[in-house]
Design a protein around this motif. Structure first.
Motif, PDB file in Angstrom:
ATOM      1  N   UNK A  10       0.859  -1.168   0.000  1.00  0.00           N
ATOM      2  CA  UNK A  10       0.000   0.000   0.000  1.00  0.00           C
ATOM      3  C   UNK A  10       0.906   1.233   0.000  1.00  0.00           C
ATOM      4  N   UNK A  11       0.632   2.139  -0.881  1.00  0.00           N
ATOM      5  CA  UNK A  11       1.421   3.367  -0.950  1.00  0.00           C
ATOM      6  C   UNK A  11       1.007   4.324   0.155  1.00  0.00           C
ATOM      7  N   UNK A  12       1.884   5.302   0.444  1.00  0.00           N
ATOM      8  CA  UNK A  12       1.552   6.301   1.462  1.00  0.00           C
ATOM      9  C   UNK A  12       0.275   7.034   1.117  1.00  0.00           C
ATOM     10  N   UNK A  13       0.070   7.261  -0.172  1.00  0.00           N
ATOM     11  CA  UNK A  13      -1.122   7.994  -0.621  1.00  0.00           C
ATOM     12  C   UNK A  13      -2.403   7.234  -0.276  1.00  0.00           C
ATOM     13  N   UNK A  14      -2.307   5.907  -0.249  1.00  0.00           N
ATOM     14  CA  UNK A  14      -3.503   5.107  -0.009  1.00  0.00           C
ATOM     15  C   UNK A  14      -3.701   4.741   1.461  1.00  0.00           C
ATOM     16  N   UNK A  15      -2.816   5.148   2.339  1.00  0.00           N
ATOM     17  CA  UNK A  15      -2.981   4.888   3.769  1.00  0.00           C
ATOM     18  C   UNK A  15      -4.050   5.808   4.343  1.00  0.00           C
ATOM     19  N   UNK A  16      -4.680   5.340   5.365  1.00  0.00           N
ATOM     20  CA  UNK A  16      -5.677   6.137   6.068  1.00  0.00           C
ATOM     21  C   UNK A  16      -4.991   7.328   6.722  1.00  0.00           C
ATOM     22  N   UNK A  17      -5.437   8.535   6.415  1.00  0.00           N
ATOM     23  CA  UNK A  17      -4.788   9.750   6.896  1.00  0.00           C
ATOM     24  C   UNK A  17      -5.665  10.535   7.881  1.00  0.00           C
ATOM     25  N   UNK A  18      -6.695   9.920   8.419  1.00  0.00           N
ATOM     26  CA  UNK A  18      -7.651  10.602   9.293  1.00  0.00           C
ATOM     27  C   UNK A  18      -7.366  10.253  10.749  1.00  0.00           C
ATOM     28  N   UNK A  19      -7.416  11.242  11.621  1.00  0.00           N
ATOM     29  CA  UNK A  19      -7.275  11.039  13.050  1.00  0.00           C
ATOM     30  C   UNK A  19      -8.333  10.046  13.528  1.00  0.00           C
ATOM     31  N   UNK A  20      -7.940   9.100  14.375  1.00  0.00           N
ATOM     32  CA  UNK A  20      -8.857   8.036  14.805  1.00  0.00           C
ATOM     33  C   UNK A  20     -10.073   8.569  15.556  1.00  0.00           C
ATOM     34  N   UNK A  21      -9.906   9.625  16.348  1.00  0.00           N
ATOM     35  CA  UNK A  21     -11.058  10.204  17.063  1.00  0.00           C
ATOM     36  C   UNK A  21     -12.043  10.844  16.088  1.00  0.00           C
ATOM     37  N   UNK A  22     -11.513  11.562  15.116  1.00  0.00           N
ATOM     38  CA  UNK A  22     -12.362  12.190  14.098  1.00  0.00           C
ATOM     39  C   UNK A  22     -13.107  11.126  13.289  1.00  0.00           C
ATOM     40  N   UNK A  23     -12.399  10.042  12.966  1.00  0.00           N
ATOM     41  CA  UNK A  23     -13.014   8.954  12.219  1.00  0.00           C
ATOM     42  C   UNK A  23     -14.128   8.297  13.036  1.00  0.00           C
ATOM     43  N   UNK A  24     -13.869   8.058  14.322  1.00  0.00           N
ATOM     44  CA  UNK A  24     -14.881   7.447  15.195  1.00  0.00           C
ATOM     45  C   UNK A  24     -16.127   8.339  15.291  1.00  0.00           C
ATOM     46  N   UNK A  25     -15.917   9.634  15.391  1.00  0.00           N
ATOM     47  CA  UNK A  25     -17.055  10.569  15.442  1.00  0.00           C
ATOM     48  C   UNK A  25     -17.845  10.548  14.142  1.00  0.00           C
ATOM     49  N   UNK A  26     -17.156  10.497  13.019  1.00  0.00           N
ATOM     50  CA  UNK A  26     -17.842  10.436  11.719  1.00  0.00           C
ATOM     51  C   UNK A  26     -18.662   9.154  11.608  1.00  0.00           C
ATOM     52  N   UNK A  27     -18.095   8.050  12.056  1.00  0.00           N
ATOM     53  CA  UNK A  27     -18.836   6.788  12.053  1.00  0.00           C
ATOM     54  C   UNK A  27     -20.038   6.867  12.995  1.00  0.00           C
ATOM     55  N   UNK A  28     -19.846   7.447  14.177  1.00  0.00           N
ATOM     56  CA  UNK A  28     -20.931   7.557  15.153  1.00  0.00           C
ATOM     57  C   UNK A  28     -22.094   8.363  14.579  1.00  0.00           C
ATOM     58  N   UNK A  29     -21.798   9.350  13.763  1.00  0.00           N
ATOM     59  CA  UNK A  29     -22.846  10.174  13.151  1.00  0.00           C
ATOM     60  C   UNK A  29     -23.482   9.514  11.947  1.00  0.00           C
TER      61      UNK A  29
END
Length: 115
Positions: free
Chosen positions: A1-20
């Protein structure tokens, strides 16, 4: 996996987006709780609670393989605080349904995870 394709989102922000987002793809009577996985920054812990008499709790681990693909694993199923046999037809049907909903939630968040 290239750096460009790695997940670049903060885990807390991601969890909040999922929660919503997750409640919009689940059945109206189901409840979800999403938390960042403290051990893995590219993973989330999701608990889905069914409504009604069954009162099952399904625990999933959702791990981002890359910025688009999420791997969903069933961790546990409980009822009334105790573990249940996960091999029954009704449990397997519910698990399959929830896995589909979790993938749908991940798809809806592509704009956030794959930017």
């Amino acid at each position: 996996m290239s750096n460009k394709d790695k997940l670049q989102v903060d885990s807390q922000r991601l969890a909040e987006a999922w929660q919503n987002t997750l409640p919009r793809v689940l059945d109206e009577s189901d409840r979800a709780e999403v938390k960042a996985d403290e051990a893995e920054p590219n993973a989330l812990r999701v608990r889905i609670s069914t409504a009604g008499r069954t009162m099952y709790n399904f625990d999933f681990k959702c791990t981002y393989v890359d910025s688009r693909e999420v791997k969903v694993e069933l961790v546990d199923v409980e009822r009334g605080g105790g573990s249940v046999d996960e091999r029954t037809t009704i449990i397997q049907t519910l698990v399959d349904d929830y896995v589909r909903h979790l993938h749908e939630c991940a798809q809806q968040l592509h704009a956030l995870t794959h930017s």
